[in-house]
Write a protein that holds these residues in place. Sequence first.
Motif, PDB file in Angstrom:
ATOM      1  N   PHE A  60      48.192 -21.073 -44.778  1.00  0.00           N
ATOM      2  CA  PHE A  60      48.898 -19.837 -44.954  1.00  0.00           C
ATOM      3  C   PHE A  60      48.245 -18.799 -44.067  1.00  0.00           C
ATOM      4  O   PHE A  60      47.092 -18.587 -44.076  1.00  0.00           O
ATOM      5  N   SER A  87      50.622 -12.053 -50.808  1.00  0.00           N
ATOM      6  CA  SER A  87      50.711 -14.062 -49.924  1.00  0.00           C
ATOM      7  C   SER A  87      51.900 -14.091 -49.613  1.00  0.00           C
ATOM      8  O   SER A  87      52.407 -14.570 -50.436  1.00  0.00           O
ATOM      9  N   ASN A  88      52.349 -13.564 -48.526  1.00  0.00           N
ATOM     10  CA  ASN A  88      53.611 -15.037 -47.329  1.00  0.00           C
ATOM     11  C   ASN A  88      55.084 -14.688 -49.302  1.00  0.00           C
ATOM     12  O   ASN A  88      54.633 -15.789 -49.390  1.00  0.00           O
ATOM     13  N   HIS A 145      50.019 -18.781 -52.897  1.00  0.00           N
ATOM     14  CA  HIS A 145      50.302 -18.638 -51.811  1.00  0.00           C
ATOM     15  C   HIS A 145      52.275 -17.360 -53.041  1.00  0.00           C
ATOM     16  O   HIS A 145      52.301 -18.318 -53.862  1.00  0.00           O
TER      17      HIS A 145
END
Length: 432
Positions: A60, A87-88, A145
Motif C-alpha cells: 500500500f 497511512s491509507n 496500515h
Amino acid sequence: PGFPYDVMTQSSLGCLAALRSQYLLVAVPLVILVTLLQAPHFFRRAQASSRIITSSFSTFDVKPQTTLEAPLEIVPKYTIQWSYFQSNIDQGASLSLCTHITVNHLDRLSDLIDSWQGPISVAGVLVQQHDKAVLVNHLQFSTFHNVRIHLVTAADPMETANFYPSVTYPGNFLRNVACNKGSWTPLVLMVDVDFTIFPPHAQLQQYALEEMRNWTKALRTPKIALVLPAFELIAATIPMNKTEVTTWWNNNKVESEEERKRLPRVNIFSVQCTHCHCPTDYGNWFATKTPSYLVPFRSQWEPYMILDRSLEGFPNYDTRFTGRHSNKIAFTYDLACRDYLFVVLSNAYTVHKVTKKRKSGGSGVAYHDEQAIGLLEEHKRCVAQLMGPLDCPVAHASFRRHMFYGAKSKQSQVYVEWLKRRGINPAYFWNR
C-alpha cells in the motif's frame, strides 16, 4: 619574444601563481557564503526526508506527513504534532481504536495493528531526546496500515524527562488527543496498547452499530456506552473466540495446582483491581444467549467502552489525572452523570497478556492511591458544579462505596427509581 625559454617559463608560472591566489581570495568566500545561504534549505530537506517513510516493498501507499506539513499545536504544558504519520486512512469507517504509547511500546503497537485490522488513532508521547529517531526508524521498516500517529511533547523540555517513569505521565491527555481531535470516526474504542480486541474491526464495527441502534431505540436515548469485558491472560497464546475464553475461565476451577498451572487460563482484568471491572457482570456474560445486556453503573468502575464521540456534550478525560490510578474511573463517573447507560457486548471482549508482575502503581509509575482517591473526589465535585443540580443515581451516597450486589441492593434500588423516572423499564437489567 627575445627572452630565454627558462626565464619566460618562470615568469609565466609566477603570473599563474598570482592569479590563483587572487582567485582563491574571491572564490573561497563566495563558496562559504552560498553554503551558508543554502544550509537551512538543505537541513529542512534532510530533516523532512528522514521523516518521509517510503517502501517499495509495501503493498500500500504510505503517505506520512513531514514536519513542515503536520500541523503543530501548542497548548498549556504540551506541544502536539497532529498526524505526524498516517497511512491509507479509511475515511468511510465508523469505528476506530484509540490508544497511547511511548516508543518503548512500539512492538505492542505492531501487534495491536495486526490483530485489530482497522483504523487506529495513536497518541505517542516522546520522553527522551532520541525517541523521535527511534520512532522514525521503526516506521521506516513497518507496514502500518490505516494508522494515524500524533506526537506529544512537553512544552517545557525540562518536563519531558519526567514523563516516564513518574507520576506525570499524561495518560488522560493522550487519551483526549487520540480520541477526540485525533480520531476521524464517530465511534471510538479507547484501550491501552497492550490489549487485543475480539472480534477484529470489521465484525465489531457491524456488531456495535447494530447494538447502538437497538438500544437507542429501546431506551430512547443515544447515550449508550458499549462495554467490552476485559480479561487477563495466563497463557502463551490468546483465545480466539468466546468458547475458548469460557474453557480457559473454567480451567481456574481445576483442583490440582500443578495441572492448573499447565492449562491456559483467563481471569478478570486485573488481579490488582478486580472491583474495577466486576460491574461488567462476568457471570452473565458467560451464561447469556442474548447479543448484549444492560448493567447498572457502579462506583470505581473503569470498563473499556465503545462510545459515540459525535454526540453533543461528549466529555473529555480529566487531564489532572496522571500516572495510572482512577483516571478511567473518573471518566466513567462523568459518563454516568451525563445520563449514559452501559450495555455489555456478549460476543466481544478484550484480552491483556500478563508479561510480568506489576509493582505498586504499575508500569514504573509511582502514584499513591490516596492522591488518586482525593483527586477523584475533587473530580466528582467539579462534575456536580459543572452540571448543576444532578438527578443522577451516582450522586447518591450508596454509590461512593465499593458495592456490587444484585437487584435488591441499595445501589440497585436507587438506580431502578432513577430509571423509572426516565421511563425506562428496569426489567432490562435483571430479567434477562
